[in-house]
Design an enzyme around this catalytic site. Structure first.
Site, PDB file in Angstrom:
ATOM      1  N   ILE A  97      71.126 -59.905  49.131  1.00 40.14           N
ATOM      2  CA  ILE A  97      70.392 -58.790  48.527  1.00 40.14           C
ATOM      3  C   ILE A  97      70.168 -59.161  47.063  1.00 40.14           C
ATOM      4  O   ILE A  97      71.113 -59.532  46.356  1.00 40.14           O
ATOM      5  CB  ILE A  97      71.244 -57.505  48.582  1.00 40.14           C
ATOM      6  CG1 ILE A  97      71.770 -57.281  49.993  1.00 40.14           C
ATOM      7  CG2 ILE A  97      70.473 -56.321  47.998  1.00 40.14           C
ATOM      8  CD1 ILE A  97      71.025 -56.337  50.836  1.00 40.14           C
ATOM      9  N   LEU A  98      68.926 -59.048  46.623  1.00 40.92           N
ATOM     10  CA  LEU A  98      68.611 -59.425  45.242  1.00 40.92           C
ATOM     11  C   LEU A  98      68.741 -58.217  44.319  1.00 40.92           C
ATOM     12  O   LEU A  98      68.447 -57.081  44.708  1.00 40.92           O
ATOM     13  CB  LEU A  98      67.189 -59.984  45.193  1.00 40.92           C
ATOM     14  CG  LEU A  98      67.006 -61.291  45.978  1.00 40.92           C
ATOM     15  CD1 LEU A  98      65.535 -61.602  46.177  1.00 40.92           C
ATOM     16  CD2 LEU A  98      67.719 -62.441  45.282  1.00 40.92           C
ATOM     17  N   HIS A 114      60.448 -59.849  57.595  1.00 40.87           N
ATOM     18  CA  HIS A 114      61.547 -59.128  58.245  1.00 40.87           C
ATOM     19  C   HIS A 114      61.209 -58.962  59.730  1.00 40.87           C
ATOM     20  O   HIS A 114      60.075 -58.594  60.069  1.00 40.87           O
ATOM     21  CB  HIS A 114      61.732 -57.754  57.586  1.00 40.87           C
ATOM     22  CG  HIS A 114      62.842 -56.970  58.205  1.00 40.87           C
ATOM     23  ND1 HIS A 114      64.169 -57.246  57.947  1.00 40.87           N
ATOM     24  CD2 HIS A 114      62.834 -55.953  59.096  1.00 40.87           C
ATOM     25  CE1 HIS A 114      64.927 -56.411  58.644  1.00 40.87           C
ATOM     26  NE2 HIS A 114      64.147 -55.621  59.354  1.00 40.87           N
TER      27      HIS A 114
END
Ligand code: GRF
Length: 193
Positions: A97-98, A114
């Site tokens: 996760i950024l 995705h």
């Protein structure tokens, strides 16, 4: 004849790298408006890193354990992206996760693929969840990345049917074929814009 320079891509991976390979295959077409400038992995064992190296592309690994915290890890990755001159940053099976700082720095040019028809099935295990939910249609989405996981603006989707005897594996294989086409097509559109 005036030729427009091809846009540069940074592709971030964590594993198999089949989407990265599909993008690479597209870039071999001389009319494709982008090329891969760098492949970055947070996993030294990612198969996709080897693929990139064999293709003669700059491939760099940044393992989280080599950095004191998430901010330093991301800063190193951002430096590599910026040094590569990348115009578009493509997450392709990148499993971290950024932070908001990262996503803001590349707003409008940071995209992800995705394996679901977002906003359905954010997160992991999307194929089994689609089967369990009794979906008759499933697919993949390319979207801009914002700080909300799998929550950024949708750019394009591709659909596949869910068949009565599907397992997560058979459904995943059907979706993956579409992922490989969809990602290159979105990248081409963005690169031409
Ligand atoms: C793909 O299904 C992609 O949609 C998801 O992670 C998987 C990565 O596969 N984000 P690969 O590494 O591109 O083969």
């Amino acid at each position: 004849m005036v030729t427009t320079p091809r846009k540069k891509l940074a592709v971030l991976i964590s594993g198999r790298g089949s989407n990265m390979e599909a993008i690479l295959a597209s870039t071999r077409n001389k009319d494709f408006p982008a090329k891969i400038a760098i492949v970055i992995s947070d996993n030294a064992d990612a198969k996709g890193l080897e693929t990139a190296i064999k293709a003669g592309i700059e491939a760099r690994k940044f393992e989280r354990k080599d950095y004191s915290d998430k901010a330093n890890h991301e800063a190193a990755i951002m430096k590599a992206i910026d040094q590569s001159g990348a115009d578009i940053i493509c997450l392709a099976g990148y499993m971290r996760i950024l932070s908001a700082d990262f996503t803001k720095a590349y707003e409008g040019r940071l995209i992800n693929i995705h394996p679901s028809l977002l906003p359905k099935f954010k997160g992991l295990d999307t194929h089994q969840r689609a089967i369990d939910a009794g979906e008759t249609e499933h697919g993949c989405t390319v979207h801009f990345v914002n700080p909300e996981m799998d929550g950024g603006e949708i750019i394009a989707q591709a659909k596949v049917p869910v068949l009565a005897d599907d397992t997560a594996d058979t459904l995943s294989a059907r979706v993956l074929i579409e992922e490989h086409k969809l990602y290159s097509s979105v990248i081409a559109d963005l690169a031409k814009a």
